[in-house]
Design a protein around this motif. Sequence first.
Motif, PDB file in Angstrom:
ATOM      1  N   PRO A   1      54.842  28.366  -8.642  1.00  0.00           N
ATOM      2  CA  PRO A   1      55.715  27.198  -8.614  1.00  0.00           C
ATOM      3  C   PRO A   1      55.234  26.117  -9.571  1.00  0.00           C
ATOM      4  O   PRO A   1      54.052  26.099  -9.934  1.00  0.00           O
ATOM      5  CB  PRO A   1      55.619  26.736  -7.159  1.00  0.00           C
ATOM      6  N   PRO A   2      56.171  25.223  -9.975  1.00  0.00           N
ATOM      7  CA  PRO A   2      57.570  25.154  -9.555  1.00  0.00           C
ATOM      8  C   PRO A   2      58.482  25.866 -10.539  1.00  0.00           C
ATOM      9  O   PRO A   2      58.085  26.182 -11.651  1.00  0.00           O
ATOM     10  CB  PRO A   2      57.838  23.654  -9.568  1.00  0.00           C
ATOM     11  N   GLY A   3      59.731  26.090 -10.106  1.00  0.00           N
ATOM     12  CA  GLY A   3      60.785  26.502 -11.020  1.00  0.00           C
ATOM     13  C   GLY A   3      60.979  27.983 -11.217  1.00  0.00           C
ATOM     14  O   GLY A   3      61.881  28.363 -11.969  1.00  0.00           O
ATOM     15  N   PHE A   4      60.182  28.843 -10.552  1.00  0.00           N
ATOM     16  CA  PHE A   4      60.304  30.266 -10.855  1.00  0.00           C
ATOM     17  C   PHE A   4      61.656  30.847 -10.433  1.00  0.00           C
ATOM     18  O   PHE A   4      62.076  31.880 -10.945  1.00  0.00           O
ATOM     19  CB  PHE A   4      59.149  31.072 -10.248  1.00  0.00           C
ATOM     20  N   SER A   5      62.357  30.197  -9.505  1.00  0.00           N
ATOM     21  CA  SER A   5      63.676  30.699  -9.099  1.00  0.00           C
ATOM     22  C   SER A   5      64.724  30.515 -10.197  1.00  0.00           C
ATOM     23  O   SER A   5      65.807  31.098 -10.128  1.00  0.00           O
ATOM     24  CB  SER A   5      64.169  29.985  -7.829  1.00  0.00           C
ATOM     25  N   ASP A   6      64.412  29.703 -11.205  1.00  0.00           N
ATOM     26  CA  ASP A   6      65.367  29.458 -12.292  1.00  0.00           C
ATOM     27  C   ASP A   6      65.232  30.462 -13.422  1.00  0.00           C
ATOM     28  O   ASP A   6      65.969  30.367 -14.412  1.00  0.00           O
ATOM     29  CB  ASP A   6      65.181  28.040 -12.846  1.00  0.00           C
TER      30      ASP A   6
ATOM     31  N   ARG B   1      46.613   9.497  -7.352  1.00  0.00           N
ATOM     32  CA  ARG B   1      47.605   9.932  -6.376  1.00  0.00           C
ATOM     33  C   ARG B   1      48.967  10.064  -7.062  1.00  0.00           C
ATOM     34  O   ARG B   1      49.305   9.273  -7.937  1.00  0.00           O
ATOM     35  CB  ARG B   1      47.744   8.945  -5.211  1.00  0.00           C
ATOM     36  N   LEU B   2      49.727  11.056  -6.626  1.00  0.00           N
ATOM     37  CA  LEU B   2      51.085  11.256  -7.135  1.00  0.00           C
ATOM     38  C   LEU B   2      52.033  11.433  -5.962  1.00  0.00           C
ATOM     39  O   LEU B   2      51.806  12.282  -5.091  1.00  0.00           O
ATOM     40  CB  LEU B   2      51.147  12.498  -8.032  1.00  0.00           C
ATOM     41  N   LEU B   3      53.081  10.623  -5.945  1.00  0.00           N
ATOM     42  CA  LEU B   3      54.151  10.763  -4.964  1.00  0.00           C
ATOM     43  C   LEU B   3      55.389  11.243  -5.715  1.00  0.00           C
ATOM     44  O   LEU B   3      55.931  10.532  -6.553  1.00  0.00           O
ATOM     45  CB  LEU B   3      54.430   9.435  -4.268  1.00  0.00           C
ATOM     46  N   PHE B   4      55.809  12.468  -5.424  1.00  0.00           N
ATOM     47  CA  PHE B   4      56.967  13.072  -6.098  1.00  0.00           C
ATOM     48  C   PHE B   4      58.113  13.131  -5.105  1.00  0.00           C
ATOM     49  O   PHE B   4      57.970  13.632  -3.990  1.00  0.00           O
ATOM     50  CB  PHE B   4      56.621  14.473  -6.592  1.00  0.00           C
ATOM     51  N   VAL B   5      59.285  12.617  -5.516  1.00  0.00           N
ATOM     52  CA  VAL B   5      60.440  12.513  -4.623  1.00  0.00           C
ATOM     53  C   VAL B   5      61.573  13.362  -5.196  1.00  0.00           C
ATOM     54  O   VAL B   5      61.965  13.202  -6.355  1.00  0.00           O
ATOM     55  CB  VAL B   5      60.913  11.053  -4.495  1.00  0.00           C
ATOM     56  N   SER B   6      62.111  14.266  -4.363  1.00  0.00           N
ATOM     57  CA  SER B   6      63.149  15.168  -4.842  1.00  0.00           C
ATOM     58  C   SER B   6      64.000  15.693  -3.691  1.00  0.00           C
ATOM     59  O   SER B   6      63.520  15.850  -2.569  1.00  0.00           O
ATOM     60  CB  SER B   6      62.516  16.362  -5.583  1.00  0.00           C
ATOM     61  N   HIS B   7      65.284  15.965  -3.994  1.00  0.00           N
ATOM     62  CA  HIS B   7      66.150  16.682  -3.054  1.00  0.00           C
ATOM     63  C   HIS B   7      65.758  18.146  -2.962  1.00  0.00           C
ATOM     64  O   HIS B   7      66.092  18.820  -1.999  1.00  0.00           O
ATOM     65  CB  HIS B   7      67.607  16.669  -3.542  1.00  0.00           C
ATOM     66  N   ASP B   8      65.132  18.662  -4.019  1.00  0.00           N
ATOM     67  CA  ASP B   8      64.944  20.102  -4.186  1.00  0.00           C
ATOM     68  C   ASP B   8      63.926  20.646  -3.189  1.00  0.00           C
ATOM     69  O   ASP B   8      62.738  20.327  -3.253  1.00  0.00           O
ATOM     70  CB  ASP B   8      64.478  20.404  -5.617  1.00  0.00           C
ATOM     71  N   THR B   9      64.403  21.472  -2.269  1.00  0.00           N
ATOM     72  CA  THR B   9      63.491  22.117  -1.308  1.00  0.00           C
ATOM     73  C   THR B   9      63.643  23.632  -1.380  1.00  0.00           C
ATOM     74  O   THR B   9      63.401  24.332  -0.399  1.00  0.00           O
ATOM     75  CB  THR B   9      63.773  21.632   0.129  1.00  0.00           C
ATOM     76  N   LYS B  10      64.050  24.147  -2.551  1.00  0.00           N
ATOM     77  CA  LYS B  10      64.205  25.591  -2.713  1.00  0.00           C
ATOM     78  C   LYS B  10      62.838  26.272  -2.697  1.00  0.00           C
ATOM     79  O   LYS B  10      61.789  25.634  -2.722  1.00  0.00           O
ATOM     80  CB  LYS B  10      64.945  25.910  -4.016  1.00  0.00           C
ATOM     81  N   GLU B  11      62.902  27.621  -2.743  1.00  0.00           N
ATOM     82  CA  GLU B  11      61.692  28.418  -2.571  1.00  0.00           C
ATOM     83  C   GLU B  11      60.698  28.263  -3.721  1.00  0.00           C
ATOM     84  O   GLU B  11      59.541  28.665  -3.576  1.00  0.00           O
ATOM     85  CB  GLU B  11      62.059  29.897  -2.446  1.00  0.00           C
TER      86      GLU B  11
ATOM     87  N   PRO C   1      58.207  29.482   1.997  1.00  0.00           N
ATOM     88  CA  PRO C   1      59.064  29.924   3.107  1.00  0.00           C
ATOM     89  C   PRO C   1      58.427  29.620   4.464  1.00  0.00           C
ATOM     90  O   PRO C   1      57.208  29.621   4.610  1.00  0.00           O
ATOM     91  CB  PRO C   1      59.167  31.438   2.881  1.00  0.00           C
ATOM     92  N   GLU C   2      59.286  29.357   5.430  1.00  0.00           N
ATOM     93  CA  GLU C   2      58.805  29.026   6.772  1.00  0.00           C
ATOM     94  C   GLU C   2      58.134  30.233   7.404  1.00  0.00           C
ATOM     95  O   GLU C   2      58.611  31.363   7.294  1.00  0.00           O
ATOM     96  CB  GLU C   2      59.979  28.568   7.634  1.00  0.00           C
TER      97      GLU C   2
ATOM     98  N   GLY D   1      55.413  29.606  13.655  1.00  0.00           N
ATOM     99  CA  GLY D   1      54.528  28.562  14.156  1.00  0.00           C
ATOM    100  C   GLY D   1      54.313  27.407  13.205  1.00  0.00           C
ATOM    101  O   GLY D   1      53.588  26.467  13.526  1.00  0.00           O
ATOM    102  N   ARG D   2      54.930  27.477  12.007  1.00  0.00           N
ATOM    103  CA  ARG D   2      54.753  26.387  11.055  1.00  0.00           C
ATOM    104  C   ARG D   2      56.037  26.199  10.265  1.00  0.00           C
ATOM    105  O   ARG D   2      56.644  27.153   9.810  1.00  0.00           O
ATOM    106  CB  ARG D   2      53.602  26.689  10.086  1.00  0.00           C
ATOM    107  N   GLY D   3      56.467  24.950  10.129  1.00  0.00           N
ATOM    108  CA  GLY D   3      57.666  24.661   9.356  1.00  0.00           C
ATOM    109  C   GLY D   3      57.430  24.825   7.870  1.00  0.00           C
ATOM    110  O   GLY D   3      56.320  25.128   7.418  1.00  0.00           O
ATOM    111  N   ARG D   4      58.480  24.603   7.093  1.00  0.00           N
ATOM    112  CA  ARG D   4      58.369  24.719   5.635  1.00  0.00           C
ATOM    113  C   ARG D   4      57.535  23.571   5.090  1.00  0.00           C
ATOM    114  O   ARG D   4      57.551  22.471   5.605  1.00  0.00           O
ATOM    115  CB  ARG D   4      59.745  24.715   4.988  1.00  0.00           C
ATOM    116  N   ARG D   5      56.814  23.857   4.036  1.00  0.00           N
ATOM    117  CA  ARG D   5      55.991  22.835   3.386  1.00  0.00           C
ATOM    118  C   ARG D   5      56.015  23.075   1.883  1.00  0.00           C
ATOM    119  O   ARG D   5      56.271  24.200   1.428  1.00  0.00           O
ATOM    120  CB  ARG D   5      54.550  22.923   3.896  1.00  0.00           C
TER     121      ARG D   5
END
Length: 467
Positions: free
Chosen positions: A218-223, A254-264, A269-270, A273-277
């Motif tokens: 990652p990032p971007g391999f789905s493209d 420190r870096l704070l990155f803000v995005s709508h993108d929550t693709k794989e 993947p979830e 016992g643990r949500g997506r991260r």
Amino acid sequence: MQDPGGELPLIKQYRDWLQGSPPEDSPDRSDFFTQAVIVLDTNILLSLYEYTPAAREQVLNALKSVQKQLWLPHQVALEFVRGRHRVIAERAKALKDAPNSLNRRLGEANKAIIGAREFVQELLIKYARDTQTSDNLASKISSQAIDALLSEWKKELIELVKGLKAHDLAPASMDANDPVLPQVAELFGSNIAEPPDHAEVRRRVNEASSYRFPNKIPPGFSDAGKGTPLSAAGDFLLWEEVILFVAASPERNRLLFVSHDTKEDWYEPEELGRGRRPWPSLASELRMRANAELRIETPGQFYRGVNRFLNAEIADETYEEIDRAAEASKEITITEQEAVHITPPVELTLSAYEAAGLHVSVLSNDLPDLLNILNWWLIGVTAQLGRRSLFDNEPGVSLAAATRSAIPPDPAWLPGNCLRLGEWPYQSSSWIAPWFAQIVNSTSPTDRRVIQRLAAQQLDTTTLEEG
């Protein structure tokens, strides 16, 4: 040997993988809002065009509270400037098509009621032989009677839809009167990256297509394989810019990155016992290359954090708009991987075939995988070329039949001369998706020429948009 801080080397080295997604009540979260470099993804900036003027003003005021920490990568700036017309055009088209969409939905409601009536009629005849009641029911609940009952509601809904305005945004006046662009430019000021030189961009694109994407880094391999290698590498180009910027100064820790993108290709993947991260490897790479800590947040999380830590005034209604825009961005996009397994709706397929000037017998049903890919590609390309109106809730399609580039987007892609001379115009300047080459060789001469013309037009359109 254990480090002086008391943390075992194995635990320290792989802590990003061992920890869950950082919670919103992390003790150090406030530091990211007051000290970190803050990078907003392109989708965050383009969402400003989606908000109502009141909500947009609140969001921009909230961003001013972190103005000194904002930094605009070249990749984001370029995508934002190029993408704003598309966002407004899509919004205007949705409003323009709304009356027709409403009429179609009301027509479907009429059909559903008729279907329910016919179901009851069948029961009456089958189990009671009551033809008289059945006939009375048909007379009472007719299509005309339903239309009469719905007429007042229909009139009110149509008037409401026609009364909708695009607020302060209109495609025709974007160049002369864009209310968003000047405010975004003022927000970032001089905190904007210079474009990297062409040789460096080429190197990064090659790294993405030849190493990172095939290895699902990652990032971007789905493209991978979407459009040209340059457009497919957008997320990685952004990521590389950000890492180098943060690494250039020891004060940027420190870096704070803000995005709508929550693709794989951004989020793991979830698991049970643990949500997506976000992928732990992103935090590890930033720490290794820039000696900095990473936090990734969605727009809802981020703006609520700005409100919490910096006392920005954002109304509940604005949060609802923010969340709606974020959810809309998560709508499914059909890629080659999805196209193989998802059969498109029949009505959508028929509409695409009609718009393309094809018959539904282009491919044999003995080739279900290829047929699905062809159908989805036709759906996407006829919409992209404006040959038909979009259906309600129609998914986006990201399938390119051909591309122009120095190297193929994937080793499996074929040179343009794999298609017939005289039918395909870009023999020496294109690469052909293997699925498209197989389809071309499986169709009749007439259909073959039609789909190749569509592919050439798609290639021309894509090249123009990227150029």
